[in-house]
Design a protein around this motif. Structure first.
Motif, PDB file in Angstrom:
ATOM      1  N   GLN A  69      40.525 -28.053  11.715  1.00 36.54           N
ATOM      2  CA  GLN A  69      41.210 -29.295  12.064  1.00 36.54           C
ATOM      3  C   GLN A  69      42.699 -29.096  12.369  1.00 36.54           C
ATOM      4  OE1 GLN A  69      39.776 -32.464  12.576  1.00 36.54           O
ATOM      5  NE2 GLN A  69      37.984 -31.130  12.570  1.00 36.54           N
ATOM      6  N   GLY A  70      43.396 -28.357  11.519  1.00 35.71           N
ATOM      7  CA  GLY A  70      44.832 -28.148  11.729  1.00 35.71           C
ATOM      8  C   GLY A  70      45.123 -27.417  13.030  1.00 35.71           C
ATOM      9  N   TYR A  71      44.330 -26.393  13.316  1.00 34.37           N
ATOM     10  CA  TYR A  71      44.499 -25.621  14.550  1.00 34.37           C
ATOM     11  C   TYR A  71      44.227 -26.500  15.771  1.00 34.37           C
ATOM     12  CZ  TYR A  71      43.601 -22.004  18.080  1.00 34.37           C
ATOM     13  OH  TYR A  71      43.608 -21.234  19.221  1.00 34.37           O
ATOM     14  N   LEU A  72      43.113 -27.237  15.747  1.00 29.83           N
ATOM     15  CA  LEU A  72      42.774 -28.096  16.873  1.00 29.83           C
ATOM     16  C   LEU A  72      43.817 -29.191  17.075  1.00 29.83           C
ATOM     17  CD1 LEU A  72      38.931 -28.396  16.282  1.00 29.83           C
ATOM     18  CD2 LEU A  72      40.091 -27.049  18.049  1.00 29.83           C
ATOM     19  N   ARG A  73      44.306 -29.760  15.978  1.00 27.69           N
ATOM     20  CA  ARG A  73      45.345 -30.788  16.063  1.00 27.69           C
ATOM     21  C   ARG A  73      46.616 -30.199  16.690  1.00 27.69           C
ATOM     22  NH1 ARG A  73      44.985 -35.276  17.039  1.00 27.69           N
ATOM     23  NH2 ARG A  73      43.397 -35.492  15.478  1.00 27.69           N
ATOM     24  N   CYS A  74      46.973 -28.982  16.283  1.00 28.30           N
ATOM     25  CA  CYS A  74      48.148 -28.313  16.843  1.00 28.30           C
ATOM     26  C   CYS A  74      47.968 -28.087  18.343  1.00 28.30           C
ATOM     27  CB  CYS A  74      48.392 -26.983  16.117  1.00 28.30           C
ATOM     28  SG  CYS A  74      49.863 -26.091  16.687  1.00 28.30           S
ATOM     29  N   LEU A  75      46.793 -27.606  18.745  1.00 24.98           N
ATOM     30  CA  LEU A  75      46.538 -27.401  20.174  1.00 24.98           C
ATOM     31  C   LEU A  75      46.673 -28.715  20.936  1.00 24.98           C
ATOM     32  CD1 LEU A  75      43.423 -25.011  20.187  1.00 24.98           C
ATOM     33  CD2 LEU A  75      45.834 -24.388  20.487  1.00 24.98           C
ATOM     34  N   LYS A  76      46.072 -29.771  20.374  1.00 24.92           N
ATOM     35  CA  LYS A  76      46.131 -31.083  21.018  1.00 24.92           C
ATOM     36  C   LYS A  76      47.580 -31.573  21.108  1.00 24.92           C
ATOM     37  CE  LYS A  76      43.873 -35.541  20.975  1.00 24.92           C
ATOM     38  NZ  LYS A  76      42.859 -36.381  20.376  1.00 24.92           N
ATOM     39  N   ASP A  77      48.348 -31.371  20.044  1.00 24.54           N
ATOM     40  CA  ASP A  77      49.757 -31.776  20.044  1.00 24.54           C
ATOM     41  C   ASP A  77      50.578 -31.020  21.080  1.00 24.54           C
ATOM     42  OD1 ASP A  77      49.175 -33.556  18.017  1.00 24.54           O
ATOM     43  OD2 ASP A  77      50.082 -32.336  16.417  1.00 24.54           O
ATOM     44  N   HIS A  78      50.089 -29.834  21.470  1.00 26.58           N
ATOM     45  CA  HIS A  78      50.763 -29.032  22.497  1.00 26.58           C
ATOM     46  C   HIS A  78      50.155 -29.253  23.887  1.00 26.58           C
ATOM     47  CE1 HIS A  78      52.544 -26.911  19.072  1.00 26.58           C
ATOM     48  NE2 HIS A  78      53.453 -26.496  19.937  1.00 26.58           N
ATOM     49  N   GLY A  79      49.345 -30.309  24.026  1.00 26.72           N
ATOM     50  CA  GLY A  79      48.837 -30.699  25.332  1.00 26.72           C
ATOM     51  C   GLY A  79      47.520 -30.079  25.751  1.00 26.72           C
ATOM     52  N   VAL A  80      46.849 -29.337  24.846  1.00 25.99           N
ATOM     53  CA  VAL A  80      45.562 -28.731  25.194  1.00 25.99           C
ATOM     54  C   VAL A  80      44.475 -29.783  25.020  1.00 25.99           C
ATOM     55  CG1 VAL A  80      43.896 -26.917  24.605  1.00 25.99           C
ATOM     56  CG2 VAL A  80      46.359 -26.444  24.496  1.00 25.99           C
ATOM     57  N   ASP A  81      43.644 -29.941  26.044  1.00 23.04           N
ATOM     58  CA  ASP A  81      42.545 -30.895  25.987  1.00 23.04           C
ATOM     59  C   ASP A  81      41.455 -30.351  25.082  1.00 23.04           C
ATOM     60  OD1 ASP A  81      40.984 -33.173  26.622  1.00 23.04           O
ATOM     61  OD2 ASP A  81      39.943 -32.036  28.177  1.00 23.04           O
ATOM     62  N   ILE A  82      41.132 -31.073  24.040  1.00 25.68           N
ATOM     63  CA  ILE A  82      40.071 -30.689  23.116  1.00 25.68           C
ATOM     64  C   ILE A  82      38.864 -31.543  23.467  1.00 25.68           C
ATOM     65  CG2 ILE A  82      39.349 -30.522  20.693  1.00 25.68           C
ATOM     66  CD1 ILE A  82      41.707 -28.692  21.432  1.00 25.68           C
ATOM     67  N   GLY A  83      37.904 -30.939  24.166  1.00 20.24           N
ATOM     68  CA  GLY A  83      36.714 -31.651  24.606  1.00 20.24           C
ATOM     69  C   GLY A  83      35.806 -31.997  23.450  1.00 20.24           C
ATOM     70  N   ARG A  84      35.058 -33.052  23.615  1.00 15.09           N
ATOM     71  CA  ARG A  84      34.109 -33.459  22.592  1.00 15.09           C
ATOM     72  C   ARG A  84      33.030 -34.287  23.278  1.00 15.09           C
ATOM     73  NH1 ARG A  84      36.672 -36.599  17.711  1.00 15.09           N
ATOM     74  NH2 ARG A  84      38.474 -36.522  19.033  1.00 15.09           N
ATOM     75  N   ALA A  85      31.807 -34.100  22.798  1.00 12.81           N
ATOM     76  CA  ALA A  85      30.689 -34.876  23.333  1.00 12.81           C
ATOM     77  C   ALA A  85      29.830 -35.358  22.174  1.00 12.81           C
ATOM     78  CB  ALA A  85      29.849 -34.022  24.273  1.00 12.81           C
ATOM     79  N   GLY A  86      29.521 -36.594  22.138  1.00  9.34           N
ATOM     80  CA  GLY A  86      28.648 -37.141  21.096  1.00  9.34           C
ATOM     81  C   GLY A  86      29.359 -37.372  19.778  1.00  9.34           C
ATOM     82  N   GLY A  87      30.653 -37.242  19.755  1.00  4.54           N
ATOM     83  CA  GLY A  87      31.413 -37.415  18.523  1.00  4.54           C
ATOM     84  C   GLY A  87      31.562 -38.870  18.161  1.00  4.54           C
ATOM     85  N   LYS A  88      32.013 -39.097  16.947  1.00  7.11           N
ATOM     86  CA  LYS A  88      32.157 -40.464  16.448  1.00  7.11           C
ATOM     87  C   LYS A  88      33.581 -40.969  16.635  1.00  7.11           C
ATOM     88  CE  LYS A  88      28.545 -39.711  13.082  1.00  7.11           C
ATOM     89  NZ  LYS A  88      28.238 -39.392  11.720  1.00  7.11           N
ATOM     90  N   GLY A  89      34.465 -40.148  17.179  1.00  3.07           N
ATOM     91  CA  GLY A  89      35.833 -40.581  17.395  1.00  3.07           C
ATOM     92  C   GLY A  89      36.670 -40.399  16.151  1.00  3.07           C
ATOM     93  N   GLY A  90      37.855 -40.924  16.153  1.00  2.19           N
ATOM     94  CA  GLY A  90      38.759 -40.804  15.016  1.00  2.19           C
ATOM     95  C   GLY A  90      39.514 -39.488  15.050  1.00  2.19           C
ATOM     96  N   ASP A  91      40.236 -39.215  13.960  1.00  4.25           N
ATOM     97  CA  ASP A  91      41.059 -38.019  13.898  1.00  4.25           C
ATOM     98  C   ASP A  91      40.278 -36.752  13.629  1.00  4.25           C
ATOM     99  OD1 ASP A  91      43.344 -39.408  14.432  1.00  4.25           O
ATOM    100  OD2 ASP A  91      43.847 -39.732  12.323  1.00  4.25           O
ATOM    101  N   GLN A  92      39.118 -36.875  12.978  1.00  5.44           N
ATOM    102  CA  GLN A  92      38.330 -35.694  12.650  1.00  5.44           C
ATOM    103  C   GLN A  92      37.358 -35.385  13.781  1.00  5.44           C
ATOM    104  OE1 GLN A  92      38.732 -33.873   9.626  1.00  5.44           O
ATOM    105  NE2 GLN A  92      40.553 -35.141   9.646  1.00  5.44           N
ATOM    106  N   ILE A  93      37.167 -34.099  14.033  1.00  4.67           N
ATOM    107  CA  ILE A  93      36.187 -33.676  15.021  1.00  4.67           C
ATOM    108  C   ILE A  93      34.818 -33.693  14.334  1.00  4.67           C
ATOM    109  CG2 ILE A  93      35.494 -31.817  16.576  1.00  4.67           C
ATOM    110  CD1 ILE A  93      38.233 -32.920  17.264  1.00  4.67           C
ATOM    111  N   ASP A  94      33.870 -34.369  14.917  1.00  3.95           N
ATOM    112  CA  ASP A  94      32.530 -34.485  14.346  1.00  3.95           C
ATOM    113  C   ASP A  94      31.813 -33.141  14.441  1.00  3.95           C
ATOM    114  OD1 ASP A  94      29.886 -35.022  13.703  1.00  3.95           O
ATOM    115  OD2 ASP A  94      29.719 -36.743  15.038  1.00  3.95           O
ATOM    116  N   PRO A  95      31.349 -32.574  13.290  1.00  3.90           N
ATOM    117  CA  PRO A  95      30.673 -31.278  13.341  1.00  3.90           C
ATOM    118  C   PRO A  95      29.380 -31.309  14.139  1.00  3.90           C
ATOM    119  CG  PRO A  95      30.483 -32.228  11.155  1.00  3.90           C
ATOM    120  CD  PRO A  95      31.418 -33.097  11.937  1.00  3.90           C
TER     121      PRO A  95
END
Length: 188
Positions: A69-95
């Motif tokens: 989570q921390g790494y992905l959040r950092c990437l996102k904060d630096h403008g990297v698009d973190i793709g997701r499909a079928g997730g529930k939304g929110g701050d946490q990435i759905d496993p």
């Protein structure tokens, strides 16, 4: 399809080369410059790993997702698009969703990788050829176990993963077989 570890942020477990949810290392040891050639490089490598979350062989997918989570959040904060499909939304990435940067951040955005590296989980030491002197032996055991249990795969020559055999059927529990075989081979 190739895989390296249980999953490597995309897949592979790996590993995330690369322990606990808090990411603390078991111990920290102060070091003194040795004056030996290459000493500065080793110290720099040790510093780049200090404090990073350590994935274990027995880390569950849910724990690994939490550790990223921390790494992905950092990437996102630096403008990297973190793709997701079928997730529930929110701050946490759905496993249960697909989640990944979609690019090789280290190769395409080295400045972002450097900025976020301290949050990127380390692969289990057993799955890191640089840290496991028996890596290739364990790797071949992993491949043999997969094939023996019905997951027909061909090893990659460099030990970085495997490909499904063209003529083999993929069992419904392929991920489970692969995970159990990886654990069995590398934990001995």
């Amino acid at each position: 399809m190739a895989t390296g570890a249980t999953f490597a942020l995309a897949s592979g477990c790996s590993g995330e080369s690369e322990g606990d949810d808090a990411g603390a290392r078991d111990s920290e040891v102060a070091s003194v410059a040795s004056g030996k050639p290459g000493g500065d490089k080793k110290e720099a490598a040790d510093k780049s790993e200090a404090g990073r979350p350590q994935i274990r062989l027995d880390t569950t997918i849910e724990e690994e997702v939490r550790m990223y989570q921390g790494y992905l959040r950092c990437l996102k904060d630096h403008g990297v698009d973190i793709g997701r499909a079928g997730g529930k939304g929110g701050d946490q990435i759905d496993p249960n969703s697909l989640w990944f940067p979609g690019i090789d951040v280290a190769e395409e955005l080295p400045e972002v990788e450097k900025a976020c590296l301290s949050k990127k989980p380390l692969t289990p030491p057993e799955l890191d050829p640089k840290r496991n002197p028996k890596y290739m032996e364990d790797y071949h055991e992993w491949i043999e176990c997969n094939n023996r249990r019905g997951l027909k795969v061909d090893p990659l020559p460099d030990g970085s993963g495997w490909n499904f055999k063209e003529d083999g059927e993929i069992p419904d529990n392929a991920d489970q077989i692969d995970s159990e075989c990886e654990y069995e081979a590398f934990s001995e």
